[in-house]
Design a protein around this motif. Structure first.
Motif, PDB file in Angstrom:
ATOM      1  N   ILE A 113       0.934  -1.183  -0.102  1.00 24.30           N
ATOM      2  CA  ILE A 113       0.135   0.174  -0.223  1.00 24.30           C
ATOM      3  C   ILE A 113       1.171   0.861  -0.327  1.00 24.30           C
ATOM      4  O   ILE A 113       0.926   2.140  -0.623  1.00 24.30           O
ATOM      5  CB  ILE A 113      -0.710  -0.051   1.005  1.00 24.30           C
ATOM      6  N   PHE A 114       2.060   1.328   0.727  1.00 21.50           N
ATOM      7  CA  PHE A 114       2.881   2.055   1.197  1.00 21.50           C
ATOM      8  C   PHE A 114       4.023   2.940  -0.255  1.00 21.50           C
ATOM      9  O   PHE A 114       3.593   3.743  -1.174  1.00 21.50           O
ATOM     10  CB  PHE A 114       3.993   2.261   1.837  1.00 21.50           C
ATOM     11  N   PHE A 115       3.361   1.736  -1.090  1.00 21.86           N
ATOM     12  CA  PHE A 115       4.576   1.902  -2.293  1.00 21.86           C
ATOM     13  C   PHE A 115       3.973   1.828  -3.438  1.00 21.86           C
ATOM     14  O   PHE A 115       4.271   2.566  -4.240  1.00 21.86           O
ATOM     15  CB  PHE A 115       5.048   0.440  -2.317  1.00 21.86           C
ATOM     16  N   ALA A 116       2.430   1.628  -3.521  1.00 16.88           N
ATOM     17  CA  ALA A 116       1.839   2.440  -4.567  1.00 16.88           C
ATOM     18  C   ALA A 116       0.463   3.180  -4.479  1.00 16.88           C
ATOM     19  O   ALA A 116       1.284   4.417  -4.638  1.00 16.88           O
ATOM     20  CB  ALA A 116       0.321   1.317  -4.112  1.00 16.88           C
ATOM     21  N   ASN A 117       1.439   3.890  -2.609  1.00 18.78           N
ATOM     22  CA  ASN A 117       0.483   5.565  -2.422  1.00 18.78           C
ATOM     23  C   ASN A 117       2.272   5.748  -3.176  1.00 18.78           C
ATOM     24  O   ASN A 117       1.647   7.441  -3.592  1.00 18.78           O
ATOM     25  CB  ASN A 117       0.140   5.771  -1.492  1.00 18.78           C
ATOM     26  N   GLY A 118       3.350   6.041  -3.010  1.00 15.40           N
ATOM     27  CA  GLY A 118       4.516   6.618  -3.322  1.00 15.40           C
ATOM     28  C   GLY A 118       4.052   6.497  -5.066  1.00 15.40           C
ATOM     29  O   GLY A 118       4.584   7.028  -5.864  1.00 15.40           O
ATOM     30  N   TRP A 119       4.166   5.846  -6.086  1.00 12.98           N
ATOM     31  CA  TRP A 119       4.465   5.549  -6.660  1.00 12.98           C
ATOM     32  C   TRP A 119       3.079   6.310  -7.969  1.00 12.98           C
ATOM     33  O   TRP A 119       3.320   6.675  -8.523  1.00 12.98           O
ATOM     34  CB  TRP A 119       3.962   4.002  -7.152  1.00 12.98           C
ATOM     35  N   MET A 165       7.093  11.094  -1.124  1.00 12.40           N
ATOM     36  CA  MET A 165       6.709  10.082  -2.025  1.00 12.40           C
ATOM     37  C   MET A 165       8.785   9.071  -2.068  1.00 12.40           C
ATOM     38  O   MET A 165       7.884   7.608  -1.838  1.00 12.40           O
ATOM     39  CB  MET A 165       7.590  10.633  -3.160  1.00 12.40           C
ATOM     40  N   LEU A 166       9.580   9.859  -1.543  1.00 11.69           N
ATOM     41  CA  LEU A 166      10.513   8.662  -1.631  1.00 11.69           C
ATOM     42  C   LEU A 166      10.359   7.329  -0.404  1.00 11.69           C
ATOM     43  O   LEU A 166      10.592   7.034  -0.435  1.00 11.69           O
ATOM     44  CB  LEU A 166      11.875   9.913  -0.409  1.00 11.69           C
ATOM     45  N   THR A 167       9.379   8.600   1.053  1.00 10.15           N
ATOM     46  CA  THR A 167       9.484   7.942   2.041  1.00 10.15           C
ATOM     47  C   THR A 167       8.411   6.314   1.904  1.00 10.15           C
ATOM     48  O   THR A 167       8.688   5.022   2.363  1.00 10.15           O
ATOM     49  CB  THR A 167       8.816   8.662   3.124  1.00 10.15           C
ATOM     50  N   GLU A 168       7.515   6.882   0.753  1.00 11.90           N
ATOM     51  CA  GLU A 168       6.459   5.323   0.714  1.00 11.90           C
ATOM     52  C   GLU A 168       7.435   4.299  -0.691  1.00 11.90           C
ATOM     53  O   GLU A 168       6.694   3.395   0.006  1.00 11.90           O
ATOM     54  CB  GLU A 168       5.435   6.082   0.131  1.00 11.90           C
ATOM     55  N   LEU A 169       8.277   5.058  -1.066  1.00  7.69           N
ATOM     56  CA  LEU A 169       8.485   4.306  -2.132  1.00  7.69           C
ATOM     57  C   LEU A 169       9.174   3.106  -1.629  1.00  7.69           C
ATOM     58  O   LEU A 169       9.339   1.702  -1.704  1.00  7.69           O
ATOM     59  CB  LEU A 169       8.877   5.025  -3.698  1.00  7.69           C
ATOM     60  N   GLY A 180       8.397   1.345   1.233  1.00  5.42           N
ATOM     61  CA  GLY A 180       7.870   0.680   1.042  1.00  5.42           C
ATOM     62  C   GLY A 180       7.989  -1.127   0.778  1.00  5.42           C
ATOM     63  O   GLY A 180       8.039  -1.917   0.686  1.00  5.42           O
ATOM     64  N   ALA A 181       9.249  -0.876  -0.861  1.00  4.73           N
ATOM     65  CA  ALA A 181       9.963  -1.944  -1.208  1.00  4.73           C
ATOM     66  C   ALA A 181      10.790  -2.557   0.014  1.00  4.73           C
ATOM     67  O   ALA A 181      10.802  -3.880   0.578  1.00  4.73           O
ATOM     68  CB  ALA A 181      11.076  -1.405  -2.392  1.00  4.73           C
ATOM     69  N   LEU A 182      11.496  -1.435   1.120  1.00  5.33           N
ATOM     70  CA  LEU A 182      11.739  -2.710   2.040  1.00  5.33           C
ATOM     71  C   LEU A 182      11.060  -2.949   2.779  1.00  5.33           C
ATOM     72  O   LEU A 182      11.595  -4.649   3.242  1.00  5.33           O
ATOM     73  CB  LEU A 182      12.696  -1.232   2.926  1.00  5.33           C
ATOM     74  N   GLY A 237       9.275   0.457   9.528  1.00  4.19           N
ATOM     75  CA  GLY A 237       8.508   0.613  10.505  1.00  4.19           C
ATOM     76  C   GLY A 237       8.652   1.777  10.887  1.00  4.19           C
ATOM     77  O   GLY A 237       7.346   2.472  10.848  1.00  4.19           O
ATOM     78  N   LEU A 238      10.181   2.086  11.707  1.00  2.98           N
ATOM     79  CA  LEU A 238       8.822   3.422  12.468  1.00  2.98           C
ATOM     80  C   LEU A 238       9.428   4.666  11.502  1.00  2.98           C
ATOM     81  O   LEU A 238       8.419   5.250  12.068  1.00  2.98           O
ATOM     82  CB  LEU A 238      10.447   3.165  13.489  1.00  2.98           C
ATOM     83  N   ILE A 239      10.221   4.779  10.649  1.00  9.84           N
ATOM     84  CA  ILE A 239      10.251   5.705   9.931  1.00  9.84           C
ATOM     85  C   ILE A 239       9.084   5.620   8.832  1.00  9.84           C
ATOM     86  O   ILE A 239       8.370   7.333   8.636  1.00  9.84           O
ATOM     87  CB  ILE A 239      11.474   5.541   8.699  1.00  9.84           C
ATOM     88  N   LEU A 240       8.272   4.868   8.836  1.00 13.85           N
ATOM     89  CA  LEU A 240       7.087   4.629   7.894  1.00 13.85           C
ATOM     90  C   LEU A 240       5.541   5.077   9.325  1.00 13.85           C
ATOM     91  O   LEU A 240       4.693   5.564   8.731  1.00 13.85           O
ATOM     92  CB  LEU A 240       6.490   2.988   7.156  1.00 13.85           C
ATOM     93  N   PHE A 241       6.137   4.946  10.190  1.00 15.35           N
ATOM     94  CA  PHE A 241       5.186   5.474  11.352  1.00 15.35           C
ATOM     95  C   PHE A 241       5.388   6.552  11.227  1.00 15.35           C
ATOM     96  O   PHE A 241       4.286   7.748  11.199  1.00 15.35           O
ATOM     97  CB  PHE A 241       5.261   4.886  12.606  1.00 15.35           C
TER      98      PHE A 241
END
Length: 220
Positions: free
Chosen positions: A20-26, A56-60, A63-65, A76-80
Motif C-alpha cells: 500500500i505504501f509503495f503504491a501510494n508513493g508510485w 514520495m521517497l519515504t513511501e516508495l 514500502g519496498a523494504l 517500520g518506525l520511519i513509515l509510522f
C-alpha cells in the motif's frame, strides 16, 4: 507450527502494508512532484514541494523494504513517523483515507516491534552473521587450545620438521644396494693367511698356544 504461522502472518502483513505504501508513493511519482505539491498546497501543507518529495521517497523506499523484509524495525518506525506527520500536517491524498492512514501507521509500528519473521532478508542476514561469529569463536578456541598445549609441553614441536630440498634429493639418490666385501691384497693377504688358525693349534685368550718344548738329548 506456531513459529511457522507467526512467520506467515508477518510475511502477509509486510507485503500488505508495504504494498500500500509503495503504491501510494508510485501514484505520487506518476502524477509528478509539481502536481503532488499543488495538491498538498491546496490542503494547507507547509513547503508543499519538499513535502511531496519526502513523502514520495519515504513511501516508495519504505514500502519496498517492508516487502523484502530488510531493516524492518527501522523502516517500520520511519513509515509510522511519516503517517503520523501526514495525519498532523495535512489530510492524506487519495486513494488513502484518514482511517487507512491510521491503520497503516499502526501496522508499521507493529512490524517494527515484532520483526520481519524468518521469511525475510533480515533473517538471512542474521543467520549469516551468527554463522560468521560461530566460526570466529571456533577459530579462537582452537588457537587458545594450541597455545595452552604448547605451554604445557614446550619441548614438543607443533609440527614435524620439514626436510630441506637438498636433503630430500640427497636421500633419494643415496645408494643403499649391498656391495661385495673388498678382497685383501699384497701384505694384507699374507697377514690374513698367517693369522688364520692351523689345525691342531689352540687359541688361548685370543692368542695362539706356543708349540710344546722338547728336551734336548743328553750328550754322551
Amino acid at each position: 507450527m506456531k513459529q511457522a504461522l507467526r512467520d506467515l502472518a508477518a510475511l502477509v502483513a509486510r507485503v500488505g502494508v508495504g504494498g500500500i505504501f509503495f503504491a501510494n508513493g508510485w501514484t505520487k511519482l506518476e502524477d509528478g512532484l509539481k502536481a503532488t505539491g499543488a495538491k498538498f498546497l491546496q490542503q494547507g501543507a507547509p513547503a508543499p514541494g519538499a513535502w511531496a518529495t519526502i513523502t514520495m521517497l519515504t513511501e516508495l523506499i519504505g514500502g519496498a523494504l517492508l516487502i523484502a523484509g530488510l531493516a524492518v524495525s527501522a523502516t517500520g518506525l520511519i513509515l509510522f513517523a511519516e503517517a503520523l506527520a501526514v495525519f498532523l500536517v495535512a489530510p492524506p491524498l487519495n486513494p488513502i483515507s484518514m482511517n487507512e492512514l491510521i491503520l497503516l501507521g499502526a501496522a508499521s509500528l507493529l512490524l517494527a516491534v515484532v520483526g520481519a519473521g524468518r521469511v525475510s532478508v533480515d533473517h538471512m542476514v542474521v543467520i549469516r552473521r551468527r554463522e560468521s561469529e560461530a566460526a570466529n569463536e571456533f577459530a579462537a578456541d582452537t588457537e587458545a587450545d594450541r597455545v595452552i598445549a604448547s605451554l604445557r609441553d614446550p619441548d614438543t614441536p607443533d609440527e614435524p620438521p620439514v626436510p630441506k630440498p637438498e636433503e630430500s634429493a640427497a636421500s633419494a639418490t643415496e645408494d643403499t644396494a649391498p656391495h661385495p666385501r673388498p678382497r685383501a691384497k699384497g701384505g694384507d693377504a699374507t697377514r690374513a693367511e698367517s693369522s688364520a688358525p692351523v689345525p691342531g693349534d689352540t687359541l688361548v685368550a685370543g692368542r695362539k698356544k706356543p708349540p710344546p718344548r722338547t728336551r734336548r738329548p743328553a750328550a754322551d
